[in-house]
Design a protein around this motif. Structure first.
Motif, PDB file in Angstrom:
ATOM      1  N   LEU A  50      11.484  23.916  78.282  1.00 19.46           N
ATOM      2  CA  LEU A  50      12.682  24.704  78.037  1.00 19.46           C
ATOM      3  C   LEU A  50      12.342  26.102  78.502  1.00 19.46           C
ATOM      4  O   LEU A  50      11.354  26.685  78.041  1.00 19.46           O
ATOM      5  CB  LEU A  50      13.003  24.695  76.540  1.00 19.46           C
ATOM      6  N   SER A  51      13.112  26.649  79.446  1.00 25.60           N
ATOM      7  CA  SER A  51      12.735  27.962  79.978  1.00 25.60           C
ATOM      8  C   SER A  51      13.954  28.788  80.374  1.00 25.60           C
ATOM      9  O   SER A  51      15.032  28.260  80.641  1.00 25.60           O
ATOM     10  CB  SER A  51      11.815  27.793  81.189  1.00 25.60           C
ATOM     11  N   ASN A  52      13.750  30.079  80.383  1.00 23.53           N
ATOM     12  CA  ASN A  52      14.679  31.048  80.950  1.00 23.53           C
ATOM     13  C   ASN A  52      13.887  32.333  81.195  1.00 23.53           C
ATOM     14  O   ASN A  52      12.654  32.304  81.210  1.00 23.53           O
ATOM     15  CB  ASN A  52      15.922  31.256  80.082  1.00 23.53           C
ATOM     16  N   ARG A  53      14.566  33.450  81.343  1.00 20.19           N
ATOM     17  CA  ARG A  53      13.883  34.700  81.672  1.00 20.19           C
ATOM     18  C   ARG A  53      12.948  35.192  80.560  1.00 20.19           C
ATOM     19  O   ARG A  53      12.069  36.004  80.799  1.00 20.19           O
ATOM     20  CB  ARG A  53      14.906  35.782  82.003  1.00 20.19           C
ATOM     21  N   ASN A  54      13.124  34.685  79.344  1.00 24.45           N
ATOM     22  CA  ASN A  54      12.294  35.107  78.221  1.00 24.45           C
ATOM     23  C   ASN A  54      10.964  34.362  78.127  1.00 24.45           C
ATOM     24  O   ASN A  54      10.043  34.831  77.477  1.00 24.45           O
ATOM     25  CB  ASN A  54      13.044  34.946  76.899  1.00 24.45           C
ATOM     26  N   GLY A  55      10.887  33.199  78.728  1.00 22.53           N
ATOM     27  CA  GLY A  55       9.636  32.459  78.652  1.00 22.53           C
ATOM     28  C   GLY A  55       9.823  30.976  78.842  1.00 22.53           C
ATOM     29  O   GLY A  55      10.903  30.508  79.214  1.00 22.53           O
ATOM     30  N   CYS A  56       8.761  30.236  78.561  1.00 28.10           N
ATOM     31  CA  CYS A  56       8.756  28.777  78.692  1.00 28.10           C
ATOM     32  C   CYS A  56       8.206  28.164  77.414  1.00 28.10           C
ATOM     33  O   CYS A  56       7.254  28.672  76.827  1.00 28.10           O
ATOM     34  CB  CYS A  56       7.871  28.335  79.847  1.00 28.10           C
ATOM     35  N   TYR A  57       8.796  27.084  77.026  1.00 25.60           N
ATOM     36  CA  TYR A  57       8.353  26.344  75.845  1.00 25.60           C
ATOM     37  C   TYR A  57       8.102  24.904  76.288  1.00 25.60           C
ATOM     38  O   TYR A  57       8.989  24.255  76.839  1.00 25.60           O
ATOM     39  CB  TYR A  57       9.440  26.393  74.768  1.00 25.60           C
ATOM     40  N   TYR A  58       6.905  24.400  76.062  1.00 29.29           N
ATOM     41  CA  TYR A  58       6.521  23.050  76.472  1.00 29.29           C
ATOM     42  C   TYR A  58       6.359  22.174  75.239  1.00 29.29           C
ATOM     43  O   TYR A  58       5.834  22.621  74.221  1.00 29.29           O
ATOM     44  CB  TYR A  58       5.195  23.073  77.230  1.00 29.29           C
ATOM     45  N   GLN A  59       6.774  20.919  75.375  1.00 26.52           N
ATOM     46  CA  GLN A  59       6.641  19.975  74.266  1.00 26.52           C
ATOM     47  C   GLN A  59       6.419  18.583  74.838  1.00 26.52           C
ATOM     48  O   GLN A  59       7.183  18.126  75.680  1.00 26.52           O
ATOM     49  CB  GLN A  59       7.916  20.011  73.424  1.00 26.52           C
ATOM     50  N   PHE A  60       5.381  17.910  74.376  1.00 25.70           N
ATOM     51  CA  PHE A  60       5.113  16.537  74.819  1.00 25.70           C
ATOM     52  C   PHE A  60       5.759  15.577  73.844  1.00 25.70           C
ATOM     53  O   PHE A  60       5.632  15.719  72.634  1.00 25.70           O
ATOM     54  CB  PHE A  60       3.604  16.276  74.882  1.00 25.70           C
ATOM     55  N   GLU A  61       6.460  14.583  74.386  1.00 22.61           N
ATOM     56  CA  GLU A  61       7.106  13.552  73.577  1.00 22.61           C
ATOM     57  C   GLU A  61       6.886  12.197  74.237  1.00 22.61           C
ATOM     58  O   GLU A  61       6.820  12.106  75.460  1.00 22.61           O
ATOM     59  CB  GLU A  61       8.607  13.810  73.462  1.00 22.61           C
ATOM     60  N   PRO A  62       6.816  11.140  73.453  1.00 19.94           N
ATOM     61  CA  PRO A  62       6.634   9.815  74.037  1.00 19.94           C
ATOM     62  C   PRO A  62       7.927   9.226  74.607  1.00 19.94           C
ATOM     63  O   PRO A  62       7.919   8.156  75.193  1.00 19.94           O
ATOM     64  CB  PRO A  62       6.135   8.983  72.857  1.00 19.94           C
ATOM     65  N   THR A  63       9.031   9.921  74.447  1.00 24.65           N
ATOM     66  CA  THR A  63      10.327   9.384  74.846  1.00 24.65           C
ATOM     67  C   THR A  63      11.106  10.352  75.732  1.00 24.65           C
ATOM     68  O   THR A  63      10.869  11.560  75.700  1.00 24.65           O
ATOM     69  CB  THR A  63      11.168   9.037  73.603  1.00 24.65           C
ATOM     70  N   ARG A  64      12.052   9.798  76.446  1.00 24.89           N
ATOM     71  CA  ARG A  64      12.947  10.580  77.285  1.00 24.89           C
ATOM     72  C   ARG A  64      14.329  10.696  76.618  1.00 24.89           C
ATOM     73  O   ARG A  64      15.293  11.140  77.220  1.00 24.89           O
ATOM     74  CB  ARG A  64      13.068   9.878  78.639  1.00 24.89           C
ATOM     75  N   SER A  65      14.398  10.326  75.386  1.00 23.08           N
ATOM     76  CA  SER A  65      15.641  10.285  74.634  1.00 23.08           C
ATOM     77  C   SER A  65      16.351  11.647  74.613  1.00 23.08           C
ATOM     78  O   SER A  65      15.712  12.693  74.540  1.00 23.08           O
ATOM     79  CB  SER A  65      15.349   9.860  73.184  1.00 23.08           C
ATOM     80  N   GLY A  66      17.655  11.608  74.618  1.00 25.17           N
ATOM     81  CA  GLY A  66      18.448  12.819  74.540  1.00 25.17           C
ATOM     82  C   GLY A  66      18.323  13.514  73.197  1.00 25.17           C
ATOM     83  O   GLY A  66      18.758  14.656  73.040  1.00 25.17           O
ATOM     84  N   LYS A  67      17.718  12.864  72.227  1.00 28.82           N
ATOM     85  CA  LYS A  67      17.515  13.480  70.910  1.00 28.82           C
ATOM     86  C   LYS A  67      16.440  14.558  70.955  1.00 28.82           C
ATOM     87  O   LYS A  67      16.419  15.452  70.122  1.00 28.82           O
ATOM     88  CB  LYS A  67      17.148  12.426  69.871  1.00 28.82           C
ATOM     89  N   VAL A  68      15.554  14.498  71.948  1.00 25.77           N
ATOM     90  CA  VAL A  68      14.476  15.482  72.060  1.00 25.77           C
ATOM     91  C   VAL A  68      15.041  16.897  72.253  1.00 25.77           C
ATOM     92  O   VAL A  68      14.673  17.810  71.526  1.00 25.77           O
ATOM     93  CB  VAL A  68      13.473  15.122  73.171  1.00 25.77           C
ATOM     94  N   PRO A  69      15.943  17.116  73.211  1.00 23.90           N
ATOM     95  CA  PRO A  69      16.439  18.477  73.386  1.00 23.90           C
ATOM     96  C   PRO A  69      17.329  18.970  72.240  1.00 23.90           C
ATOM     97  O   PRO A  69      17.486  20.167  72.060  1.00 23.90           O
ATOM     98  CB  PRO A  69      17.233  18.418  74.691  1.00 23.90           C
ATOM     99  N   GLU A  70      17.895  18.055  71.480  1.00 29.80           N
ATOM    100  CA  GLU A  70      18.716  18.483  70.355  1.00 29.80           C
ATOM    101  C   GLU A  70      17.857  19.196  69.346  1.00 29.80           C
ATOM    102  O   GLU A  70      18.232  20.079  68.662  1.00 29.80           O
ATOM    103  CB  GLU A  70      19.405  17.282  69.686  1.00 29.80           C
TER     104      GLU A  70
END
Length: 70
Positions: A50-70
């Motif tokens: 998750l990124s924009n001009r303020n920075g980047c946030y990384y997160q490892f998940e075992p799934t590609r589910s749309g619930k992750v970004p929520e």
């Protein structure tokens, strides 16, 4: 591995602050998932960013589910 785990533990509060800074900014964030093969297994997980001009946030998940970004 122990050192990485210790750094991750100490950085948890900072990471949530970075994530909130990205989400609270007026610029729309960019969200992407990249397949990440696990060396010890035949499975794969996903590294989400998750990124924009303020920075980047990384997160490892075992799934590609749309619930992750929520």
């Amino acid at each position: 591995y122990g050192l990485c785990e210790a750094v991750a533990e100490h950085g948890k509060s900072v990471l949530q602050g970075i994530r909130q800074d990205i989400l609270n900014d007026f610029c729309a964030p960019h969200l992407d998932e990249t397949p990440w093969k696990l060396l010890s297994e035949k499975k794969q997980g996903y590294l989400w960013v998750l990124s924009n001009r303020n920075g980047c946030y990384y997160q490892f998940e075992p799934t590609r589910s749309g619930k992750v970004p929520e």
